[in-house]
Design a protein around this motif. Structure first.
Motif, PDB file in Angstrom:
ATOM      1  N   LYS A 148     -11.018   5.448  12.451  1.00  0.00           N
ATOM      2  CA  LYS A 148     -10.075   6.506  12.799  1.00  0.00           C
ATOM      3  C   LYS A 148     -10.345   7.761  11.963  1.00  0.00           C
ATOM      4  O   LYS A 148     -11.019   7.700  10.921  1.00  0.00           O
ATOM      5  CB  LYS A 148      -8.629   6.024  12.557  1.00  0.00           C
ATOM      6  N   ASP A 152      -8.940   5.012   8.390  1.00  0.00           N
ATOM      7  CA  ASP A 152      -8.548   3.627   8.683  1.00  0.00           C
ATOM      8  C   ASP A 152      -9.559   2.981   9.622  1.00  0.00           C
ATOM      9  O   ASP A 152     -10.207   3.659  10.425  1.00  0.00           O
ATOM     10  CB  ASP A 152      -7.169   3.587   9.366  1.00  0.00           C
ATOM     11  N   ARG A 153      -9.672   1.693   9.506  1.00  0.00           N
ATOM     12  CA  ARG A 153     -10.555   0.955  10.415  1.00  0.00           C
ATOM     13  C   ARG A 153      -9.754  -0.067  11.201  1.00  0.00           C
ATOM     14  O   ARG A 153      -8.841  -0.697  10.657  1.00  0.00           O
ATOM     15  CB  ARG A 153     -11.664   0.256   9.630  1.00  0.00           C
ATOM     16  N   ARG A 168      -5.940  -3.984  11.161  1.00  0.00           N
ATOM     17  CA  ARG A 168      -6.050  -2.585  10.727  1.00  0.00           C
ATOM     18  C   ARG A 168      -6.170  -2.553   9.209  1.00  0.00           C
ATOM     19  O   ARG A 168      -5.350  -3.145   8.504  1.00  0.00           O
ATOM     20  CB  ARG A 168      -4.820  -1.775  11.154  1.00  0.00           C
ATOM     21  N   TYR A 169      -7.238  -1.872   8.763  1.00  0.00           N
ATOM     22  CA  TYR A 169      -7.480  -1.722   7.331  1.00  0.00           C
ATOM     23  C   TYR A 169      -7.303  -0.254   6.943  1.00  0.00           C
ATOM     24  O   TYR A 169      -7.602   0.645   7.735  1.00  0.00           O
ATOM     25  CB  TYR A 169      -8.915  -2.130   6.984  1.00  0.00           C
ATOM     26  N   THR A 170      -6.835  -0.030   5.722  1.00  0.00           N
ATOM     27  CA  THR A 170      -6.791   1.349   5.225  1.00  0.00           C
ATOM     28  C   THR A 170      -8.209   1.807   4.916  1.00  0.00           C
ATOM     29  O   THR A 170      -9.161   1.009   4.944  1.00  0.00           O
ATOM     30  CB  THR A 170      -5.954   1.441   3.938  1.00  0.00           C
ATOM     31  N   SER A 171      -8.340   3.085   4.585  1.00  0.00           N
ATOM     32  CA  SER A 171      -9.673   3.614   4.268  1.00  0.00           C
ATOM     33  C   SER A 171     -10.259   2.923   3.038  1.00  0.00           C
ATOM     34  O   SER A 171     -11.471   2.885   2.856  1.00  0.00           O
ATOM     35  CB  SER A 171      -9.587   5.127   4.038  1.00  0.00           C
ATOM     36  N   LYS A 176      -3.668  -4.015   6.438  1.00  0.00           N
ATOM     37  CA  LYS A 176      -2.259  -3.634   6.587  1.00  0.00           C
ATOM     38  C   LYS A 176      -1.582  -4.373   7.740  1.00  0.00           C
ATOM     39  O   LYS A 176      -0.403  -4.671   7.676  1.00  0.00           O
ATOM     40  CB  LYS A 176      -2.132  -2.109   6.816  1.00  0.00           C
TER      41      LYS A 176
END
Lengths: 217, 211
Positions: A148, A152-153, A168-171, A176
């Protein structure tokens, strides 16, 4: 300082340590063009679900969620009701704005509406993100990773049991959200579990009551 | 959270009182006192109900079914069978809510004892059919095709949650036909009562046990 420069990539590598490695090179040539899992809506739908909230393994509440989603315009209208029919929360969002029309405690915090709409987008709408990578996780599951704009991924994974999961992962690589669709194909929204990693971890178990396609003018 | 619980507990209690309007009771603008006196004749009550939730976001109303029990002075059971199983029980100075999860009914612990205490104070007022004496609502009566009792919240905080409650009584017979709870312009709940049974024996276990 210059001596530290070569270490920068290592630093970034470790800071993203929680992000699972995708083995792109392990993809056999004939499979490199595999279709990414697509659990997302393709046309407008109205969904009515029971939502069971759990914290620390215990059920905290059971509510009813109504969601109206248009995947083309990416507009969402949603409402949360008690079993008794009282509307606790109602909001509508477009890519341009988020409008909350009703928010009673405990759904009246500033971040609640944004987080809820973000979760709905994550579950039902194709990521507005660049397909960064695809391949296999070390566990052998197919994955497509989207990047994104905010870093984020989003991993969309097809498990060996042919079910779909979204992470969903943070940068910085912190997980998360973890969404698991219990069914496959056309029944995919029958039972959905969302696990959220926040200050107080929680999970939502969403059971479909009704799904109605919506005709757009 | 407390505000939310106070609201729906009030609503449950209010609906209980509404059902206490006896058969044959016919109201006009000066009948609130009579309503209160007539309500005193009711010792127990049981009714089934169908609830329809109307919202702009819904193409068709969300339909729920359940039943209601009351024994004077303050025992209440308001139960939904579907689509979500849930029960609110008030019994011997304690109000509890249960919901269905993983094959059994589990108690909702999110309300807090304080909210329950507030509810019980309200229940005492509602139980005697004193529509016009609760400071939280202004009560009016209109006679149209049916008799209509309208309750309007007085406090601004309450107005943010509920606009008004309309209770429709059948003409002459005075039997409660339905209740409409308006939360907003496009958002209301309609509850229709059936199989109303008055002064029949109700086992006390109804207010103690949750199956």
């Amino acid at each position: 300082m210059k001596r530290l420069l070569p270490l920068l990539p290592v630093f970034f590598l470790f800071s993203c340590g929680a992000l699972p490695v995708i083995q792109s090179s392990a993809v056999p040539l004939r499979e490199q063009s595999f279709t990414c899992p697509f659990p997302f809506l393709k046309k407008p739908y109205r969904l009515v679900q029971t939502i069971e909230t759990r914290m620390a393994g215990k059920t905290r509440n059971v509510i009813i969620g109504v969601t109206l989603i248009d995947p083309v315009s990416r507009s969402i209208s949603c409402a949360v009701l008690t079993a008794e029919g009282m509307v606790l929360f109602e909001a509508a969002s477009t890519p341009e704005e988020l409008r909350v029309t009703r928010a009673l405690p405990p759904f009246d915090s500033e971040s609640f509406a944004e987080n809820m709409l973000e979760d709905i987008r994550l579950i039902f709408l194709e990521p507005q993100a660049k397909l960064q990578e695809r391949g296999y996780l070390s566990s052998g599951e197919r994955v497509c990773r989207y990047l994104k704009a905010n870093g984020d991924r989003i991993d969309v994974i097809q498990t060996k049991a042919l079910k779909v999961e979204i992470k969903r992962y943070t940068s910085s690589g912190t997980l998360k959200r973890h969404i698991m669709f219990d069914k496959a194909e056309e029944d995919i929204y029958q039972l959905i579990e969302l696990r959220a990693s926040e200050t107080m971890d929680y999970s939502l178990l969403m059971t479909l009551m009704e799904a109605q396609p919506v005709n757009t003018p | 959270m407390i505000k939310r619980y106070r609201f729906w507990h009030l609503l449950v209690c209010l609906l209980g009182v509404i059902l206490l309007i006896p058969d044959g009771f016919c109201v006009d603008d000066s009948d609130f006192e009579k309503l209160s006196r007539e309500s005193a004749q009711i010792k127990t009550l049981k009714a089934d109900f169908i609830q329809k939730k109307f919202m702009k976001i819904l193409a068709k109303p969300l339909v729920s079914e359940g039943c209601f029990y009351f024994v004077t002075p303050d025992s209440l059971r308001w139960e939904y069978f579907k689509p979500l199983k849930s029960v609110v029980i008030a019994y011997r100075n304690t109000t509890r809510r249960y919901m269905y999860s993983e094959g059994k009914m589990v108690e909702d612990k999110t309300g807090g004892a304080q909210a329950m205490k507030i509810v019980l104070n309200e229940v005492a007022g509602w139980m005697s059919g004193k529509f016009d004496r609760n400071p939280s609502f202004k009560a009016t009566i209109q006679k149209k095709e049916n008799t209509l009792v309208t309750l309007t919240p007085v406090e601004e905080k309450m107005k943010g949650m509920i606009e008004r409650i309309e209770i429709t009584l059948a003409p002459k017979a005075g039997i409660v036909k339905s209740v409409k709870i308006f939360e907003g312009a496009d958002n209301f709940t309609q509850i229709t009562f059936n199989n109303v049974k008055i002064n029949e024996t109700i086992d006390a276990a109804v207010f103690r046990e949750v199956k």
